[in-house]
Design a protein around this motif. Structure first.
Motif, PDB file in Angstrom:
ATOM      1  N   ILE A 130       0.845  -1.188   0.000  1.00  0.00           N
ATOM      2  CA  ILE A 130       0.000   0.000   0.000  1.00  0.00           C
ATOM      3  C   ILE A 130       0.882   1.240   0.000  1.00  0.00           C
ATOM      4  N   ALA A 131       0.582   2.150  -0.913  1.00  0.00           N
ATOM      5  CA  ALA A 131       1.252   3.448  -0.922  1.00  0.00           C
ATOM      6  C   ALA A 131       0.495   4.340   0.046  1.00  0.00           C
ATOM      7  N   ALA A 132       1.139   4.640   1.191  1.00  0.00           N
ATOM      8  CA  ALA A 132       0.461   5.395   2.248  1.00  0.00           C
ATOM      9  C   ALA A 132       0.468   6.885   1.917  1.00  0.00           C
ATOM     10  N   ILE A 133      -0.446   7.268   1.050  1.00  0.00           N
ATOM     11  CA  ILE A 133      -0.560   8.665   0.618  1.00  0.00           C
ATOM     12  C   ILE A 133      -1.877   9.222   1.136  1.00  0.00           C
ATOM     13  N   SER A 134      -1.802  10.286   1.890  1.00  0.00           N
ATOM     14  CA  SER A 134      -3.006  10.866   2.479  1.00  0.00           C
ATOM     15  C   SER A 134      -3.862  11.532   1.412  1.00  0.00           C
ATOM     16  N   PRO A 135      -5.149  11.718   1.669  1.00  0.00           N
ATOM     17  CA  PRO A 135      -6.019  12.426   0.715  1.00  0.00           C
ATOM     18  C   PRO A 135      -5.498  13.820   0.398  1.00  0.00           C
ATOM     19  N   GLU A 136      -4.924  14.480   1.395  1.00  0.00           N
ATOM     20  CA  GLU A 136      -4.390  15.825   1.172  1.00  0.00           C
ATOM     21  C   GLU A 136      -3.194  15.786   0.212  1.00  0.00           C
ATOM     22  N   SER A 137      -2.300  14.804   0.414  1.00  0.00           N
ATOM     23  CA  SER A 137      -1.135  14.674  -0.460  1.00  0.00           C
ATOM     24  C   SER A 137      -1.554  14.285  -1.869  1.00  0.00           C
ATOM     25  N   ALA A 138      -2.552  13.403  -1.972  1.00  0.00           N
ATOM     26  CA  ALA A 138      -3.048  12.985  -3.288  1.00  0.00           C
ATOM     27  C   ALA A 138      -3.636  14.166  -4.043  1.00  0.00           C
ATOM     28  N   LYS A 139      -4.379  15.001  -3.340  1.00  0.00           N
ATOM     29  CA  LYS A 139      -4.973  16.176  -3.974  1.00  0.00           C
ATOM     30  C   LYS A 139      -3.894  17.144  -4.438  1.00  0.00           C
ATOM     31  N   ALA A 140      -2.893  17.337  -3.605  1.00  0.00           N
ATOM     32  CA  ALA A 140      -1.805  18.244  -3.956  1.00  0.00           C
ATOM     33  C   ALA A 140      -1.023  17.746  -5.165  1.00  0.00           C
ATOM     34  N   ALA A 141      -0.922  16.427  -5.331  1.00  0.00           N
ATOM     35  CA  ALA A 141      -0.198  15.827  -6.456  1.00  0.00           C
ATOM     36  C   ALA A 141      -1.095  15.644  -7.675  1.00  0.00           C
ATOM     37  N   ASP A 142      -2.339  16.094  -7.580  1.00  0.00           N
ATOM     38  CA  ASP A 142      -3.316  15.983  -8.681  1.00  0.00           C
ATOM     39  C   ASP A 142      -3.562  14.526  -9.054  1.00  0.00           C
ATOM     40  N   ILE A 143      -3.577  13.653  -8.045  1.00  0.00           N
ATOM     41  CA  ILE A 143      -3.935  12.253  -8.264  1.00  0.00           C
ATOM     42  C   ILE A 143      -5.458  12.157  -8.251  1.00  0.00           C
ATOM     43  N   LYS A 144      -6.022  11.724  -9.367  1.00  0.00           N
ATOM     44  CA  LYS A 144      -7.473  11.684  -9.502  1.00  0.00           C
ATOM     45  C   LYS A 144      -7.952  10.264  -9.733  1.00  0.00           C
ATOM     46  N   THR A 145      -9.211  10.026  -9.404  1.00  0.00           N
ATOM     47  CA  THR A 145      -9.778   8.692  -9.535  1.00  0.00           C
ATOM     48  C   THR A 145     -10.982   8.691 -10.473  1.00  0.00           C
ATOM     49  N   SER A 146     -11.288   7.518 -10.988  1.00  0.00           N
ATOM     50  CA  SER A 146     -12.471   7.295 -11.815  1.00  0.00           C
ATOM     51  C   SER A 146     -13.059   5.952 -11.431  1.00  0.00           C
ATOM     52  N   THR A 147     -14.171   5.610 -12.058  1.00  0.00           N
ATOM     53  CA  THR A 147     -14.879   4.378 -11.742  1.00  0.00           C
ATOM     54  C   THR A 147     -14.803   3.413 -12.913  1.00  0.00           C
ATOM     55  N   VAL A 148     -14.520   2.151 -12.620  1.00  0.00           N
ATOM     56  CA  VAL A 148     -14.500   1.122 -13.659  1.00  0.00           C
ATOM     57  C   VAL A 148     -15.900   1.000 -14.258  1.00  0.00           C
ATOM     58  N   GLY A 149     -15.971   1.013 -15.579  1.00  0.00           N
ATOM     59  CA  GLY A 149     -17.274   0.931 -16.235  1.00  0.00           C
ATOM     60  C   GLY A 149     -17.130   0.568 -17.695  1.00  0.00           C
ATOM     61  N   PRO A 150     -18.245   0.481 -18.407  1.00  0.00           N
ATOM     62  CA  PRO A 150     -18.208   0.109 -19.827  1.00  0.00           C
ATOM     63  C   PRO A 150     -17.680   1.238 -20.694  1.00  0.00           C
ATOM     64  N   ALA A 151     -17.159   0.876 -21.860  1.00  0.00           N
ATOM     65  CA  ALA A 151     -16.649   1.874 -22.813  1.00  0.00           C
ATOM     66  C   ALA A 151     -16.468   1.214 -24.167  1.00  0.00           C
ATOM     67  N   ASN A 152     -16.469   2.038 -25.214  1.00  0.00           N
ATOM     68  CA  ASN A 152     -16.136   1.557 -26.557  1.00  0.00           C
ATOM     69  C   ASN A 152     -14.623   1.590 -26.715  1.00  0.00           C
ATOM     70  N   VAL A 153     -14.057   0.449 -27.018  1.00  0.00           N
ATOM     71  CA  VAL A 153     -12.620   0.355 -27.241  1.00  0.00           C
ATOM     72  C   VAL A 153     -12.395   0.278 -28.744  1.00  0.00           C
ATOM     73  N   ARG A 154     -11.910   1.370 -29.295  1.00  0.00           N
ATOM     74  CA  ARG A 154     -11.760   1.470 -30.744  1.00  0.00           C
ATOM     75  C   ARG A 154     -10.304   1.308 -31.167  1.00  0.00           C
ATOM     76  N   LYS A 155     -10.084   0.389 -32.122  1.00  0.00           N
ATOM     77  CA  LYS A 155      -8.774   0.289 -32.750  1.00  0.00           C
ATOM     78  C   LYS A 155      -8.796   1.210 -33.960  1.00  0.00           C
TER      79      LYS A 155
END
Length: 328
Positions: free
Chosen positions: A60-85
Motif C-alpha cells: 500500500i502506498a500510504a498517501i493521504s487524501p491531502e497529499s493525493a490532492k496536492a499531487a493531482d492524483i485523480k480517480t475514476s470508476t471502472v465501467g463500460p466503454a467503446n474500445v476502438r482500434k
C-alpha cells in the motif's frame, strides 16, 4: 548469547525506525508511531516463543487524501466503454468528382464575354460565357449544368477556343471527397463502410463519416491505394487542396469493464491498476484485453464500480518503488 540478541534487536529497531520516517514524510506520523509500536510488540512475542507472522496482502502506498490532492492524483470508476482500434492515415480534400463540370465550347470560335470569376457562386442554368461561332458567326451561350462554385477560369473575352479547350471549371462543394493513401501493410484492414473521424490540417475542424470506396488498383509510383470518404460540406469548412488526417475505426468493441490508459502501470513484472484503500492506494493485478487511445478493456482483476486512479498513477508507483529502495 545475550549480546547477540541485543545486537539483532538494535538492527531491527533501526530498520523499523527507517520505515517510520518514510511514513512520516508522507504525512502519516501517527501511523509511523503505531508501526514502531506494532513492531516492538511483534518482537516481544517472538522472544516469548511465538511464531513470526509473514506479511500478506498487496503493498500500500500510504498517501493521504491531502497529499493525493496536492499531487493531482485523480480517480475514476471502472465501467463500460467503446474500445476502438484506429488506423491513422493521411490525405487531402478534393472536390466531389461526381459534382464537377468542365466547361467547353460546343463549336470553335471567339469568346465574346465571360460572366464569372473564380470563387463566384453559380446556379444551374445561369450564363457563364458567350462565344461567337467561327463557322456560323452566330453567338451562342454556355450555361451552368449544376449549382456550384467557379474553381478555375481559363479564358478572357477575345480568346480563340476549340471544342477541346476547358474554359471554366465549376464544382458543387456542398460535399467533398476525402482521399487518403493506404499502403500495403494496412490494406487488409480498410474496407468500405468503416467509420472515419477526420481532422483538418490545423487540428480545428472535426467530422465523422465512413469509407465509401477503396480503389481496386494502386498507384505504382507511391505503392499505395486510394480510400475515399464523402463528407457533407454545406458550411464550406473543408477546402479542397488542404491536407487532412483520417482516423479509420477498424475495430470497435464494447467493453463491459474498462479503465483509461493512464491507469495501467507495470509493477514487479505485473500489469496493475491502483485502487483506493484504507490508508492510501494499493496495486491490483489486472488482465487486459483490447486497448485504444481512450480506453483499455479489463478482462479480470476489477469489477464495475471499483474506484481506481486514473490520473498520475505513475506517482503512486514511484512512491512504492522508492519505499522498496529505502528498505534495501
Amino acid at each position: 548469547m545475550t549480546h547477540r540478541n541485543s545486537f539483532s534487536r538494535t538492527v531491527e529497531l533501526k530498520s523499523h525506525a527507517k520505515n517510520a520516517r518514510r511514513l512520516a514524510v508522507l504525512g502519516l506520523s501517527g501511523v509511523a508511531l503505531l508501526f514502531v509500536a506494532a513492531c516492538s510488540d511483534e518482537k516481544t512475542s517472538e522472544e516469548a516463543g511465538g511464531a513470526p507472522q509473514a506479511e500478506t496482502g498487496p503493498a500500500i502506498a500510504a498517501i493521504s487524501p491531502e497529499s493525493a490532492k496536492a499531487a493531482d492524483i485523480k480517480t475514476s470508476t471502472v465501467g463500460p466503454a467503446n474500445v476502438r482500434k484506429v488506423l491513422t492515415l493521411y490525405g487531402s480534400i478534393k472536390p466531389n468528382g461526381e459534382r464537377e463540370q468542365a466547361i467547353r465550347a460546343r463549336y470553335p470560335g471567339t469568346v465574346k464575354s465571360v460572366e464569372k470569376r473564380p470563387g463566384d457562386a453559380v446556379k444551374r442554368g445561369e450564363t457563364l460565357l458567350t462565344i461567337e461561332s467561327s463557322e456560323s458567326l452566330r453567338v451562342y451561350t454556355i450555361v451552368a449544368a449544376l449549382d456550384g462554385t467557379v474553381l478555375e477560369r481559363a479564358v478572357n473575352p477575345g480568346a480563340t477556343v476549340s471544342v477541346d479547350t476547358v474554359l471554366m471549371q465549376i464544382a458543387d462543394l456542398t460535399t467533398v471527397w476525402i482521399e487518403v493513401a493506404v499502403f500495403a501493410n494496412d490494406l487488409g484492414e480498410v474496407r468500405s463502410g468503416m467509420p472515419v473521424v477526420l481532422t483538418d490540417a490545423n487540428g480545428d475542424a472535426l467530422a465523422e463519416t465512413e469509407i465509401a470506396y477503396v480503389a481496386p488498383v494502386g498507384h505504382a509510383d507511391s505503392q499505395s491505394v486510394v480510400a475515399r470518404a464523402v463528407l457533407n460540406n454545406t458550411d464550406h469548412k473543408w477546402i479542397p487542396g488542404q491536407f487532412v488526417t483520417a482516423d479509420i475505426v477498424v475495430d470497435d468493441t464494447r467493453a463491459s469493464k474498462s479503465v483509461v490508459p493512464a491507469a495501467i502501470q507495470s509493477l514487479d513484472g505485473k500489469i496493475v491498476v491502483f485502487l483506493e484503500s484504507e490508508g492510501g492506494f494499493q496495486a491490483r493485478e489486472v488482465e487486459i484485453g483490447k486497448r485504444s487511445a481512450d480506453a483499455v478493456e479489463i478482462l479480470g482483476g476489477l469489477e464495475v464500480g471499483d474506484t481506481y486512479v486514473s490520473t498520475n498513477s505513475y506517482l503512486i508507483k514511484a512512491d512504492l518503488l522508492k519505499g522498496e529502495g529505502e528498505e534495501e
